[in-house]
Design an enzyme around this catalytic site. Structure first.
Site, short mmCIF file in Angstrom:
data_model
loop_
_atom_site.label_atom_id
_atom_site.label_comp_id
_atom_site.label_asym_id
_atom_site.label_seq_id
_atom_site.Cartn_x
_atom_site.Cartn_y
_atom_site.Cartn_z
N LYS A 22 0.84 -1.21 0.00
CA LYS A 22 0.00 0.00 0.00
C LYS A 22 0.87 1.26 0.00
CE LYS A 22 -2.69 2.68 3.32
NZ LYS A 22 -1.58 3.50 3.79
N ASN A 23 1.85 1.29 0.90
CA ASN A 23 2.60 2.54 1.05
C ASN A 23 3.53 2.83 -0.13
OD1 ASN A 23 1.25 3.12 3.34
ND2 ASN A 23 2.91 2.56 4.75
N ARG A 92 -4.47 10.06 2.86
CA ARG A 92 -3.27 10.79 3.27
C ARG A 92 -2.32 11.04 2.08
NH1 ARG A 92 -1.51 13.57 7.08
NH2 ARG A 92 0.71 13.62 7.43
N CYS A 116 -5.65 8.28 8.41
CA CYS A 116 -6.02 7.79 9.74
C CYS A 116 -5.78 8.84 10.81
CB CYS A 116 -5.19 6.56 10.10
SG CYS A 116 -5.69 5.09 9.22
N ARG A 121 -0.78 15.00 12.42
CA ARG A 121 0.12 14.53 11.36
C ARG A 121 0.52 15.72 10.49
NH1 ARG A 121 -2.26 9.01 8.89
NH2 ARG A 121 -0.10 8.68 8.29
N PRO A 122 1.41 16.57 11.02
CA PRO A 122 1.78 17.77 10.28
C PRO A 122 2.56 17.44 9.00
CG PRO A 122 3.21 17.49 12.19
CD PRO A 122 2.17 16.41 12.27
N ILE A 123 2.59 18.39 8.07
CA ILE A 123 3.41 18.19 6.87
C ILE A 123 4.43 19.33 6.75
CG2 ILE A 123 1.81 16.70 5.60
CD1 ILE A 123 0.97 19.18 3.98
N ASP A 124 4.82 19.86 7.92
CA ASP A 124 5.76 20.98 7.94
C ASP A 124 7.09 20.64 7.27
OD1 ASP A 124 5.79 19.24 10.26
OD2 ASP A 124 7.43 20.46 11.01
N ASP A 304 3.37 0.45 11.85
CA ASP A 304 2.15 -0.11 11.26
C ASP A 304 1.89 -1.56 11.71
OD1 ASP A 304 1.70 2.26 10.05
OD2 ASP A 304 2.19 1.61 8.01
N ILE A 326 6.36 6.62 17.12
CA ILE A 326 6.22 7.47 15.92
C ILE A 326 4.98 8.37 16.01
CG2 ILE A 326 6.15 7.49 13.38
CD1 ILE A 326 8.60 5.96 14.34
N ARG A 396 -8.91 -0.09 3.32
CA ARG A 396 -7.96 0.82 2.67
C ARG A 396 -6.58 0.19 2.56
NH1 ARG A 396 -7.16 5.02 6.36
NH2 ARG A 396 -5.33 5.20 5.08
C1 UD1 Z 1 3.97 6.73 6.26
C2 UD1 Z 1 3.02 5.62 6.01
C3 UD1 Z 1 2.40 5.13 7.31
C4 UD1 Z 1 3.49 4.78 8.30
C5 UD1 Z 1 4.50 5.91 8.44
C6 UD1 Z 1 5.68 5.55 9.31
C7 UD1 Z 1 2.20 6.21 3.82
C8 UD1 Z 1 1.08 6.72 3.00
N1 UD1 Z 1 1.98 6.11 5.12
O1 UD1 Z 1 3.19 7.80 6.81
O2 UD1 Z 1 1.62 3.98 7.03
O3 UD1 Z 1 2.88 4.58 9.57
O4 UD1 Z 1 4.98 6.29 7.16
O5 UD1 Z 1 6.27 4.42 8.85
O6 UD1 Z 1 3.25 5.86 3.32
N2 UD1 Z 1 6.01 14.32 10.76
C9 UD1 Z 1 6.14 15.65 11.07
N3 UD1 Z 1 6.20 16.55 10.04
C10 UD1 Z 1 6.15 16.18 8.75
C11 UD1 Z 1 6.02 14.80 8.44
C12 UD1 Z 1 5.95 13.89 9.48
O7 UD1 Z 1 6.18 16.03 12.23
O8 UD1 Z 1 6.21 17.04 7.87
C13 UD1 Z 1 5.88 13.33 11.86
C14 UD1 Z 1 4.47 12.75 11.90
O9 UD1 Z 1 3.60 13.56 12.65
C15 UD1 Z 1 4.70 11.41 12.57
C16 UD1 Z 1 6.07 11.00 12.04
O10 UD1 Z 1 6.70 12.21 11.60
O11 UD1 Z 1 4.80 11.56 13.97
C17 UD1 Z 1 5.99 9.97 10.93
O12 UD1 Z 1 5.51 10.54 9.80
P1 UD1 Z 1 5.93 10.04 8.35
O13 UD1 Z 1 7.12 9.13 8.38
O14 UD1 Z 1 5.94 11.21 7.45
O15 UD1 Z 1 4.71 9.13 8.03
P2 UD1 Z 1 3.71 9.28 6.86
O16 UD1 Z 1 4.46 9.53 5.58
O17 UD1 Z 1 2.59 10.16 7.26
#
Ligand code: UD1
Length: 417
Positions: A22-23, A92, A116, A121-124, A304, A326, A396
């Protein structure tokens, strides 16, 4: 509303075939928009996220043909269009269109992504990387607008090795002017899968699978081809089910190297299984012992699989400590496990699990995708009937789950009410 109904305690025999990850696929589909030609994606899992991303590709003008487990994408008529809330908020991974459209058109307009609810889950990290590459980012209501007169390479250090940020930066950097370095990049196998797809189109990405990735921008990307890697989370979930209920169960189509932490931890519980080439052979292990599990970024124990693992730990003798590092909010399944008879004491992101406890069927909720998997594993081992609501989450991420499990002897069905 769909519900999953499981009559637990059934022995599982036969073969479960693992689908594409999936990812990976949720990043490969947005990545395909970067190609000026045609793309072929093999081993596509039949999950609802794929259908939603196909709709977003079609919105942008791609011709998407999805047959069996293959997707053919033709970008002849692609145009840059806004990805509105009704599309973006469903999953997401819609945020990967930010990097891809910014790279190709120097402009992206996209509503905030869904996904989820497992904590904020910020994208900063994504946004600040785009800004370092020359983009201007504005947010109005729930819509991001990203524009760049010129997108250029940059040195980017990630404060956290984020999967999403690493992939999004690669997508933005492949067509940028000059070279981008990502330091403290995430190392997950899905990132390697995405990079090989982009490189098949003519991108120049090296270092993937390590924490230092280099991307040399190119002018144009052409036809691309890729096979989605096997889903290591689906594999881990079925392996746990096999340890609890298997009788000569075979899990077919795996990559062992992607699962080293999980395999090692499961063996530490005393679980017995045998791996040869791309197959795992597993039967029920009668006596399992408690272990400590802490989720970490790859190659650590995957977040996961933390929740399904917590269900397995209820069947281990003694005390186990389960710690999530995480996400903030990956313990919402605990109260449901306790309602089935588990003895789990939770404090913030840590849980002490006392086993072995017999579980009894109850009405429970899939609070998120992997919590749903944890409840499904619980339902499979519980005495009596378990009904899980909110199973859209599970669908999903796990393809054809009812067929895959009932084919090996589980009593599991979906009812629509
Ligand atoms: C991806 C996976 C998800 C998995 C995760 C960790 C997808 C679609 N999803 O999620 O299944 O659980 O990796 O293996 O591939 N963070 C920030 N700022 C950011 C980005 C992330 O603070 O800009 C933090 C998040 O809040 C979280 C952590 O980093 O605490 C992990 O996020 P990230 O590795 O980015 O996971 P996703 O890509 O959302």
């Amino acid at each position: 509303m769909k519900k999953l109904i499981i009559n637990g305690g059934k022995e599982l025999t036969g073969t479960i075939k693992i689908g594409g990850a999936k990812n990976s696929v949720v990043a490969l589909l947005p990545a395909a928009i970067l190609s000026d030609g045609k793309c072929k994606i093999y081993n596509v899992p039949n999950i609802s996220d794929v259908h939603k991303l196909n709709e977003m590709l079609r919105l942008l003008g791609s011709n998407v043909e999805y047959k069996n487990d293959e997707i053919l994408i033709d970008n002849k008529n692609v145009k840059n269009r806004e990805i509105t809330k009704e599309y973006a908020s469903t999953i997401r991974a819609s945020y990967y269109f930010m990097g891809a459209l910014l790279s190709k058109y120097h402009k992206a307009k996209i509503s905030y992504p869904g996904g989820c609810v497992i904590g904020s889950r910020p994208i900063d990290l994504h946004i600040s990387a785009f800004e370092k590459m020359g983009a201007k980012v504005s947010i109005k209501d729930t819509t991001y607008t990203l524009t760049a007169e010129k997108l250029h390479g940059a040195d980017i250090y990630l404060d956290f090795a984020s999967v999403g940020a690493t992939i999004n930066i690669m997508l933005a950097a492949v067509l940028a002017d000059g070279t981008t370095h990502i330091w403290n990049a995430a190392k997950e196998p899905e990132i390697v899968n995405v990079a090989s797809f982009l490189n098949s189109m003519g991108a120049k990405i090296s270092g993937v699978g390590t924490s230092a990735i280099t991307i040399e921008g190119v002018k144009k990307l052409n036809d691309g081809i890729v096979e989605v890697i096997p889903d290591r989370i689906e594999t881990g979930t079925y392996l746990m089910i096999g340890i609890l209920l298997g009788k000569n169960l075979v899990i077919d189509g795996i990559i062992k190297e992607h699962l080293e932490a999980v395999i090692t931890k499961l063996r530490e519980t005393g679980a017995e299984f045998f791996i040869k080439n791309s197959k795992i052979y597993v039967s029920k292990t009668k006596k399992l012992n408690g272990v400590n599990v802490k989720t970490l970024v790859y190659p650590g124990f995957p977040t996961d699989l933390g929740q399904p693992m917590s269900t397995l730990l209820t069947q281990c003798k003694g005390e186990s400590l389960f710690e999530e590092t995480i996400y903030e909010n990956r313990m919402r399944h605990i109260k449901h496990l306790n309602s089935m008879g588990a003895k789990i004491l939770q404090f913030e992101k840590k849980a002490i699990i006392k086993g072995k406890t017999d579980l009894a069927g109850r009405n429970v909720i899939a609070t998120d995708l992997r919590a749903g998997a944890a409840m499904m594993v619980a339902g499979m081992i519980a005495k009596g009937t378990t009904t899980i609501t909110n199973i859209e989450h599970i669908l999903r991420g796990y393809e054809n789950i009812v067929d895959k499990l009932s084919n090996v002897g589980a009593d599991i069905k979906i009812v629509d009410e």
